[in-house]
Each structure stands twice: as structure tokens, then as C-alpha cells.
Design an enzyme around this catalytic site. Structure first.
Site, PDB file in Angstrom:
ATOM      1  N   ARG A   1     -24.700 -84.580 -27.018  1.00 13.84           N
ATOM      2  CA  ARG A   1     -23.703 -83.507 -27.038  1.00 13.84           C
ATOM      3  C   ARG A   1     -22.789 -83.529 -25.824  1.00 13.84           C
ATOM      4  O   ARG A   1     -23.200 -83.878 -24.720  1.00 13.84           O
ATOM      5  CB  ARG A   1     -24.407 -82.152 -27.130  1.00 13.84           C
ATOM      6  CG  ARG A   1     -25.170 -81.956 -28.436  1.00 13.84           C
ATOM      7  CD  ARG A   1     -25.997 -80.690 -28.428  1.00 13.84           C
ATOM      8  NE  ARG A   1     -26.616 -80.486 -29.732  1.00 13.84           N
ATOM      9  CZ  ARG A   1     -27.787 -81.014 -30.092  1.00 13.84           C
ATOM     10  NH1 ARG A   1     -28.469 -81.771 -29.248  1.00 13.84           N
ATOM     11  NH2 ARG A   1     -28.273 -80.808 -31.311  1.00 13.84           N
TER      12      ARG A   1
ATOM     13  N   HIS B   1     -30.272 -94.117 -33.548  1.00 12.40           N
ATOM     14  CA  HIS B   1     -30.860 -92.838 -33.967  1.00 12.40           C
ATOM     15  C   HIS B   1     -31.910 -93.026 -35.072  1.00 12.40           C
ATOM     16  O   HIS B   1     -31.969 -92.236 -36.010  1.00 12.40           O
ATOM     17  CB  HIS B   1     -29.759 -91.895 -34.446  1.00 12.40           C
ATOM     18  CG  HIS B   1     -30.082 -90.443 -34.282  1.00 12.40           C
ATOM     19  ND1 HIS B   1     -31.061 -89.805 -34.999  1.00 12.40           N
ATOM     20  CD2 HIS B   1     -29.551 -89.498 -33.462  1.00 12.40           C
ATOM     21  CE1 HIS B   1     -31.106 -88.531 -34.668  1.00 12.40           C
ATOM     22  NE2 HIS B   1     -30.199 -88.314 -33.724  1.00 12.40           N
TER      23      HIS B   1
ATOM     24  N   HIS C   1     -22.586 -86.747 -31.004  1.00 17.30           N
ATOM     25  CA  HIS C   1     -22.676 -88.126 -31.484  1.00 17.30           C
ATOM     26  C   HIS C   1     -21.331 -88.730 -31.892  1.00 17.30           C
ATOM     27  O   HIS C   1     -21.231 -89.476 -32.872  1.00 17.30           O
ATOM     28  CB  HIS C   1     -23.655 -88.219 -32.655  1.00 17.30           C
ATOM     29  CG  HIS C   1     -25.078 -87.927 -32.295  1.00 17.30           C
ATOM     30  ND1 HIS C   1     -25.596 -88.164 -31.041  1.00 17.30           N
ATOM     31  CD2 HIS C   1     -26.108 -87.437 -33.047  1.00 17.30           C
ATOM     32  CE1 HIS C   1     -26.888 -87.828 -31.036  1.00 17.30           C
ATOM     33  NE2 HIS C   1     -27.227 -87.378 -32.230  1.00 17.30           N
TER      34      HIS C   1
ATOM     35  N   ASP D   1     -36.057 -81.159 -28.758  1.00 25.66           N
ATOM     36  CA  ASP D   1     -34.733 -81.762 -28.913  1.00 25.66           C
ATOM     37  C   ASP D   1     -34.110 -81.812 -27.518  1.00 25.66           C
ATOM     38  O   ASP D   1     -33.108 -81.168 -27.239  1.00 25.66           O
ATOM     39  CB  ASP D   1     -33.867 -80.955 -29.890  1.00 25.66           C
ATOM     40  CG  ASP D   1     -32.607 -81.706 -30.315  1.00 25.66           C
ATOM     41  OD1 ASP D   1     -32.441 -82.870 -29.890  1.00 25.66           O
ATOM     42  OD2 ASP D   1     -31.805 -81.141 -31.072  1.00 25.66           O
TER      43      ASP D   1
ATOM     44  N   GLU E   1     -34.268 -91.508 -28.595  1.00 18.36           N
ATOM     45  CA  GLU E   1     -32.949 -92.078 -28.339  1.00 18.36           C
ATOM     46  C   GLU E   1     -32.805 -92.407 -26.849  1.00 18.36           C
ATOM     47  O   GLU E   1     -32.666 -91.511 -26.026  1.00 18.36           O
ATOM     48  CB  GLU E   1     -31.861 -91.094 -28.765  1.00 18.36           C
ATOM     49  CG  GLU E   1     -31.985 -90.616 -30.205  1.00 18.36           C
ATOM     50  CD  GLU E   1     -31.378 -89.242 -30.397  1.00 18.36           C
ATOM     51  OE1 GLU E   1     -30.147 -89.112 -30.223  1.00 18.36           O
ATOM     52  OE2 GLU E   1     -32.147 -88.293 -30.683  1.00 18.36           O
TER      53      GLU E   1
END
Length: 402
Positions: free
Chosen positions: A113, A225, A138, A297, A364
Site C-alpha cells: 500500500r 503474491h 499493488h 496482514d 510477500e
């Protein structure tokens, strides 16, 4: 430039040779090309890399997507351990476009982000698609995951692989024909030619190497991803699988999942994966960061000795049931662990199984989210004359009991 100090040159790239169009094999290594449908009347191809242990990785030219990874369990039974679809229709269906989980895709120009889709560089202001309200995620609506990549089969003396290339034009990341509030006006600066090379060897290492240049100052943060489920795609949740992260710190986020700028200690929190923990053991804890993310996350800050910039172990994921183990090493400063919190049951995978919350996880390797807006984070700035290089290695193995 700090972004370059995190980079590792791809081994033997100068010696990469083109393979014939037909499948080629050396020492049990092979590559096979098949059709995978079409997007906007352009053919999509699938290339499957295989080794002598029957480990295989399939990559499609749409999005550079890692579509399937087949590895054996402790009994030698093969299974696909990454989420995805059996044909291109799955990746272009309305349900997929709406939820956009980025299964297996190359992510760019900027993985993760950027706050409010805005950043400044050299005194200039840039604006991006707001595709993850209120932020850009992304690369925006038309990120690298939506592009058709040119493909060349390649090999070295010990690997077989696929080289993908795409040139990102100046202004990408701003699709003015789509609703974005506030509207974007500039996109990312600079024209950026990108090369991504997937290689497989007979030691069950799948390597992803990224190279790029630019003709104007820009920011760049590339990653893959893939979603992993070591019990097998479509087998249920990953909550009983165990994760270890080589990180003493992480970057806490606000309620919109943008880093606050601090580097917090994991000790004494559910963010502590320095030893193996089952993913589901603490995911429902009343811990503010887990509430914000509806689970994990977040970006973890990888431990390094001194000023080392080479490959370091980032994560180990293991499945006690099957014995499969995935070890990830990278030269990047961070790793984003995402526990599949927004899989909502609307997608059905390669075996026709429903994908629900927690049915796969992403790891990631990356620079930190929103780095262009945090001067204390490792820089993602790339300038003309510099070369962006980075690599991540995925090592597959089996445990026979612990």
C-alpha cells in the site's frame, strides 16, 4: 541508494541461453509450453518447469502468475500447494476481478500500500489509483498482475527457467477512466523495463529474480503474491500449519493498514513468530493489530547481521499433516505475511473447491509498505543509471516427523 544495497545479482544471468520452443531437458530438468486460453484475443501460454524429483512450477504469461506448484509429501504424494485456477477464465472472471486476491501474480509497480495514493519525489507530487480505499494497493487497477508478459525459455548449467519481460510506461498506476476518489492525475514517473526470471533446480529451489531500470526517478517495489497451502490447494484452512519468521520487529499499521512509521518489537505479542506457531493459535486474539487486519496482514522487518545485503532466511512454513516445508530466503528488508483474511467463498479453485477465509496465506518478500512516505524506511527510489535487482528463493522439502 539503499534500495540497491538490498539487491543480489542473479547468479549466472549473463550465461542464460535460449531454449528451443519444444520441451528441453537436462539432468531431469525440463520445461513444457501449453496453451492457457486468451485475454482480449491475445494468447496466454503456460510454461511448466519440472525437475528429477517431480517438483514442478507452472507460470502463465498473464500477470506472470505462478499458477501451480506441485511438490511431494512425506509419502511421495504430489499436490499443488498454491491457490489458483485451471484456466484463464478463473483469473478474468467478474468474481475474481471484484475481489482481486492477486493469486500468484507478479506485483508492481509498487507491492503493498501507498497511503492515500500519494507520494512526493524530488519535490514533485504524484498521485495513484485509489483501489483499496483510501489507499493505493499493488500498483493500482492496472498493475503488473493484469499485463501480458513476453516469455523466453532459459537455462543455466543447473537450472531451467522462464524469463518474462514487460515495459511499464510512464504514468502507469493511474487509470483515469475508473472511479478513484480523489481522482489520480499522474501515475508513477519514468518508463521502467522489467525482467522477472523464474528458475528451478534439482535441489527443489524455485528462484524468482527481478531486474529493472528507469529513465526518470521513480519508486519501485516488486514481489510475488502466491498463496500457499502446504496441505494442498482447496484442502481447507492453513490455521494448523506452522510459521516461523526471522524478525524481531514489525511495522504496526493504522486502521487502513498503512504503517504508522514505527518499528515495534514482536516480543510478548501475537506477532512473535521467532519460533514456530500455528497460524490459527492467536489469530482471534483481541490484539488491535489483528483487529485492524482481520487477522495477519502485516510487514515484518527481517533480521540481518551488520550491513549484510545477501540472501537471508525470511520464513519457514511447515504442515505437520503432510510433512511439506517451504523455506523462503530473500535479499529484501521485509516480508508481508497475509493470512487470507478476505477470501470470501466466492471463488472456486483449480480442483473446484471453494476458497474461504484462511484457505491460503501469502508471504510477500518486499520493501516496507508506504516506504515513499516514510524517510526512516529503506528507500524504494530508483534513478536513471541504476539497476534494481532482487531475488527470493523458495526451497521445498519434507519433514518425516518431529
Amino acid at each position: 541508494m539503499r534500495v540497491l544495497r538490498w539487491c543480489l545479482a542473479l547468479s549466472s544471468i549473463a550465461g542464460v541461453l535460449a531454449l528451443p520452443a519444444a520441451a528441453s531437458a537436462q539432468g531431469g530438468l525440463s520445461i513444457k509450453k501449453t496453451g492457457f486460453g486468451a485475454v482480449n484475443d491475445q494468447a496466454v501460454a503456460k510454461y511448466t518447469l519440472s525437475n528429477r524429483h517431480h517438483v514442478s512450477a507452472s507460470i502463465i504469461t498473464y500477470g506472470g502468475i505462478l499458477q501451480s506448484v506441485r511438490v511431494p509429501d512425506r509419502r511421495g504424494k504430489l499436490a499443488n500447494v498454491t491457490l489458483g485456477f485451471s484456466d484463464i477464465r478463473g483469473y478474468t472472471s467478474p468474481a475474481y476481478v471484484k475481489s482481486n486476491p492477486y493469486f500468484g501474480a507478479i506485483i508492481g509497480r509498487y507491492g503493498n500500500r501507498i497511503a492515500k495514493g500519494r507520494f512526493a519525489l524530488d519535490g514533485n507530487q504524484y498521485s495513484l489509483d485509489i483501489n483499496n480505499d483510501p489507499n493505493s494497493l499493488h500498483g493500482g487497477y492496472g498493475g503488473f498482475n493484469t499485463k501480458l508478459w513476453a516469455a523466453t525459455q532459459v537455462r543455466t548449467s543447473k537450472t531451467v527457467g522462464l524469463k518474462l519481460t514487460y515495459t511499464s510506461p510512464a504514468g502507469e498506476g493511474c487509470m483515469t477512466n475508473l472511479a478513484s476518489t480523489p481522482p489520480c492525475t499522474t501515475g508513477f514517473p519514468g518508463t521502467v523495463p522489467v525482467t522477472v526470471v523464474y528458475t528451478l533446480d534439482n535441489n527443489d529451489n524455485l528462484r524468482i529474480g527481478y531486474t529493472a531500470t528507469t529513465n526518470a526517478p521513480t519508486v519501485l517495489n516488486l514481489t510475488n503474491h502466491a498463496y500457499w497451502n502446504l496441505a494442498g490447494e482447496g484442502s481447507g484452512t492453513i490455521y494448523d500449519q506452522q510459521l516461523k519468521l526471522n524478525a524481531d520487529r514489525y511495522t504496526p499499521v493504522d486502521s487502513t493498514l498503512i504503517p504508522t512509521g514505527t518499528l515495534a518489537r514482536v516480543s510478548g505479542t501475537p506477532m512473535d513468530f521467532r519460533k514456530f506457531h500455528s497460524i490459527g493459535a492467536r489469530i482471534r486474539d483481541n490484539f488491535q493489530q489483528l483487529v485492524f487486519g482481520r487477522g495477519y496482514d502485516h510487514n515484518w522487518v527481517l533480521n540481518r547481521k551488520g550491513n549484510s545485503t545477501g540472501l537471508v532466511q525470511a520464513a519457514v512454513l511447515r504442515d505437520p499433516g503432510s510433512g511439506r516445508v517451504l523455506t523462503m530466503s530473500t535479499d529484501q528488508p521485509g516480508i508481508q505475511f497475509y493470512s487470507g483474511n478476505f477470501l470470501d467463498g466466492t471463488l472456486y479453485g483449480a480442483r473446484g473447491r471453494q476458497y474461504r477465509e484462511g484457505d491460503g496465506l501469502a508471504l510477500e518478500t518486499q520493501h516496507f509498505p508506504d516506504s515513499p512516505n516514510h524517510s526512516n524506511f529503506p528507500s524504494t527510489v530508483l534513478r536513471p543509471g541504476q539497476i534494481y535487482r532482487t531475488a527470493t528463493v523458495l526451497k521445498f522439502s519434507v519433514e518425516h516427523g518431529h
